[in-house]
Scaffold this motif. Structure first.
Motif, PDB file in Angstrom:
ATOM      1  N   SER A   5      -3.759 -12.558   2.243  1.00 26.68           N
ATOM      2  CA  SER A   5      -3.206 -11.716   3.307  1.00 26.68           C
ATOM      3  C   SER A   5      -3.067 -10.308   2.743  1.00 26.68           C
ATOM      4  CB  SER A   5      -1.841 -12.249   3.755  1.00 26.68           C
ATOM      5  OG  SER A   5      -1.277 -11.415   4.746  1.00 26.68           O
ATOM      6  N   GLN A   6      -3.461  -9.309   3.540  1.00 25.34           N
ATOM      7  CA  GLN A   6      -3.431  -7.933   3.050  1.00 25.34           C
ATOM      8  C   GLN A   6      -2.902  -7.007   4.133  1.00 25.34           C
ATOM      9  OE1 GLN A   6      -4.507  -7.125  -0.084  1.00 25.34           O
ATOM     10  NE2 GLN A   6      -4.284  -4.905   0.012  1.00 25.34           N
ATOM     11  N   SER A   7      -1.935  -6.170   3.749  1.00 26.02           N
ATOM     12  CA  SER A   7      -1.415  -5.144   4.646  1.00 26.02           C
ATOM     13  C   SER A   7      -2.190  -3.849   4.398  1.00 26.02           C
ATOM     14  CB  SER A   7       0.075  -4.931   4.379  1.00 26.02           C
ATOM     15  OG  SER A   7       0.599  -3.936   5.236  1.00 26.02           O
ATOM     16  N   LEU A   8      -2.681  -3.237   5.469  1.00 25.32           N
ATOM     17  CA  LEU A   8      -3.540  -2.053   5.368  1.00 25.32           C
ATOM     18  C   LEU A   8      -2.950  -0.897   6.174  1.00 25.32           C
ATOM     19  CD1 LEU A   8      -6.979  -3.837   5.935  1.00 25.32           C
ATOM     20  CD2 LEU A   8      -6.014  -3.139   3.740  1.00 25.32           C
ATOM     21  N   HIS A   9      -2.697   0.213   5.468  1.00 29.14           N
ATOM     22  CA  HIS A   9      -2.158   1.389   6.158  1.00 29.14           C
ATOM     23  C   HIS A   9      -2.832   2.682   5.722  1.00 29.14           C
ATOM     24  CE1 HIS A   9       1.094  -0.774   8.174  1.00 29.14           C
ATOM     25  NE2 HIS A   9       1.219  -1.470   7.050  1.00 29.14           N
ATOM     26  N   GLU A  10      -3.533   2.657   4.588  1.00 24.24           N
ATOM     27  CA  GLU A  10      -4.177   3.863   4.090  1.00 24.24           C
ATOM     28  C   GLU A  10      -5.392   3.498   3.260  1.00 24.24           C
ATOM     29  OE1 GLU A  10      -1.084   5.755   1.945  1.00 24.24           O
ATOM     30  OE2 GLU A  10      -1.059   4.273   0.330  1.00 24.24           O
ATOM     31  N   GLY A  39      -1.619  -4.396   9.906  1.00 24.38           N
ATOM     32  CA  GLY A  39      -1.310  -3.001   9.632  1.00 24.38           C
ATOM     33  C   GLY A  39      -1.987  -2.088  10.637  1.00 24.38           C
ATOM     34  N   ALA A  40      -2.184  -0.830  10.241  1.00 19.14           N
ATOM     35  CA  ALA A  40      -2.819   0.158  11.120  1.00 19.14           C
ATOM     36  C   ALA A  40      -3.596   1.132  10.252  1.00 19.14           C
ATOM     37  CB  ALA A  40      -1.767   0.889  11.949  1.00 19.14           C
ATOM     38  N   LEU A  41      -4.825   1.412  10.644  1.00 17.16           N
ATOM     39  CA  LEU A  41      -5.699   2.299   9.890  1.00 17.16           C
ATOM     40  C   LEU A  41      -6.231   3.424  10.767  1.00 17.16           C
ATOM     41  CD1 LEU A  41      -7.880  -0.256   7.859  1.00 17.16           C
ATOM     42  CD2 LEU A  41      -6.035   1.189   6.967  1.00 17.16           C
ATOM     43  N   THR A  42      -6.495   4.534  10.143  1.00 17.60           N
ATOM     44  CA  THR A  42      -7.185   5.612  10.843  1.00 17.60           C
ATOM     45  C   THR A  42      -8.633   5.196  11.069  1.00 17.60           C
ATOM     46  OG1 THR A  42      -7.926   6.704   8.827  1.00 17.60           O
ATOM     47  CG2 THR A  42      -5.736   7.299   9.669  1.00 17.60           C
ATOM     48  N   LEU A  43      -9.335   5.959  11.919  1.00 23.18           N
ATOM     49  CA  LEU A  43     -10.736   5.654  12.180  1.00 23.18           C
ATOM     50  C   LEU A  43     -11.558   5.695  10.893  1.00 23.18           C
ATOM     51  CD1 LEU A  43     -11.395   7.645  15.476  1.00 23.18           C
ATOM     52  CD2 LEU A  43     -10.892   5.219  15.205  1.00 23.18           C
TER      53      LEU A  43
END
Length: 373
Positions: free
Chosen positions: A255-260, A289-293
């Motif tokens: 499991s991986q949290s992605l923000h940047e 998480g949430a990532l930019t384009l």
């Protein structure tokens, strides 16, 4: 003087791997046969007196005749005695896979099919195997109970062979069917009780062990992928039990949290650290998480890369969202539908409207093409 046996279980030959399609599933399915060959070579190399298989040799009664022949042909590589026990997947029912194997003439003379609850006497080894075959998929009573009263000639070392759930010992998620008494090794005066059904290697007590499956087959098993080399002193005493790694494929749940961007790079590092070769790694990956384009584009490239290198990569990303920054939108200035989409997103953001996920994904695809061109 000692007696040496190889204890294995839960081969489940013919297992379908329906959730892993195509060539990946076929490779996992075929490896289970190759692991049988590896077990035969291990038995030969360790010069064991016998190999005991504690149930579920086959995944289903419906396996094909060729598969049956392939299994028994591979057992010829170790000429010592094999004792194969029916489990819940291949129970000794009427017209079972075991009946077909005998009709096909596939069973070598040194292979013993323990389809009835009676002692298997291996005279050369001085070993008496007490089998508890399942004669239907689910037995409500303890089929090892007869061990306590078994009549065995003097001079034999007693070993039990069973497939089921040790009462009051296994975790709550274990199947409660096919119960086995926790103290069966003691009440039957066994030197060792070889068990199958639990897919991880697990010690129940000093004389009772689950071998686990020798080839890992799921993400949830605890300590799978081993076979047990068991040494039994002729004069009695505690058995020596050593786990030998036998699995080829290693299954990982991540499991991986992605923000940047650094998070995407860290995910690539985690995948690289799973082990070599990458083609022997099976991965179930959950992303949130949430990532930019731009970062989402980098993630897609990472997943495409590792999806091609690993044996199998399953990705669950329903909890991962994409957001467009001002810099993302500014980078799409120009003409055509890309600029139009960017402008609509700007207007929505200025009006306080939440970004539409589908529109963001479409913009992401356009963003990637724009960046590449």
């Amino acid at each position: 003087m000692t007696l040496r046996i190889l204890h294995t279980a839960d081969w489940q030959i013919g297992k379908g791997f329906g959730q892993i399609p195509g060539d990946d599933g076929a490779a996992l399915r075929n490896q289970r046969l190759e692991t049988v060959s590896a077990l035969a070579e291990l038995a030969r190399g360790e010069a064991v007196d016998a190999v005991l298989v504690a149930g579920d040799v086959f995944d289903a009664q419906s396996v094909g005749d060729r598969t049956i022949r392939q299994v028994f042909e591979r057992l010829r590589a170790f000429p010592g005695p094999w004792v194969l026990l029916p489990g819940n997947h291949d129970a000794a029912v009427a017209e079972s896979v075991w009946d077909r194997a005998e009709r096909l003439g596939a069973v070598p003379e040194h292979v013993h099919l323990a389809t009835t609850p009676e002692p298997v006497l291996l005279e050369d080894a001085g070993l008496a195997v007490l089998p508890a075959p399942l004669q239907r998929r689910h037995e409500p009573a303890d089929v090892t109970a007869w061990f306590d009263e078994a009549a065995i000639p003097a001079g034999y070392t007693l070993v039990g062979l069973a497939h089921g759930s040790v009462t009051g010992f296994l975790p709550a998620e274990a199947d409660a069917a096919n119960p086995i008494a926790l103290d069966r090794a003691a009440t039957a005066d066994l030197a060792y009780l070889a068990l199958g059904d639990w897919h991880g290697t697990l010690q129940v007590n000093e004389r009772t062990w689950y071998a686990g499956t020798p080839e890992t087959d799921r993400f949830t098993s605890k300590d799978p992928g081993h076979t047990l080399l068991v040494t039994l002193p002729y004069e009695g005493g505690a058995p020596g039990v050593a786990a030998r790694p036998t699995t080829r494929y290693h299954w990982h749940r991540l499991s991986q949290s992605l923000h940047e961007a650094d998070d995407v790079a860290a995910l690539a590092d985690r995948l690289a650290a799973l082990g070599e070769p990458a083609t022997d790694q099976v991965v179930n990956l959950t992303l949130h998480g949430a990532l930019t384009l731009a970062d989402k584009a980098a993630l897609d490239e990472t997943l495409e890369d590792w999806g091609g290198r690993l044996r199998h990569l399953r990705v669950a990303d329903t909890e991962l969202t994409t957001r467009a920054t001002e810099a993302d939108l500014a980078a799409l200035d120009g003409a055509g539908f890309v600029a139009t989409a960017a402008e609509r997103l700007r207007q929505g953001a200025e009006a306080g409207e939440p970004a539409d996920a589908t529109a963001l994904e479409m913009l992401l695809a356009a963003y990637r093409r724009y960046g590449e061109g």
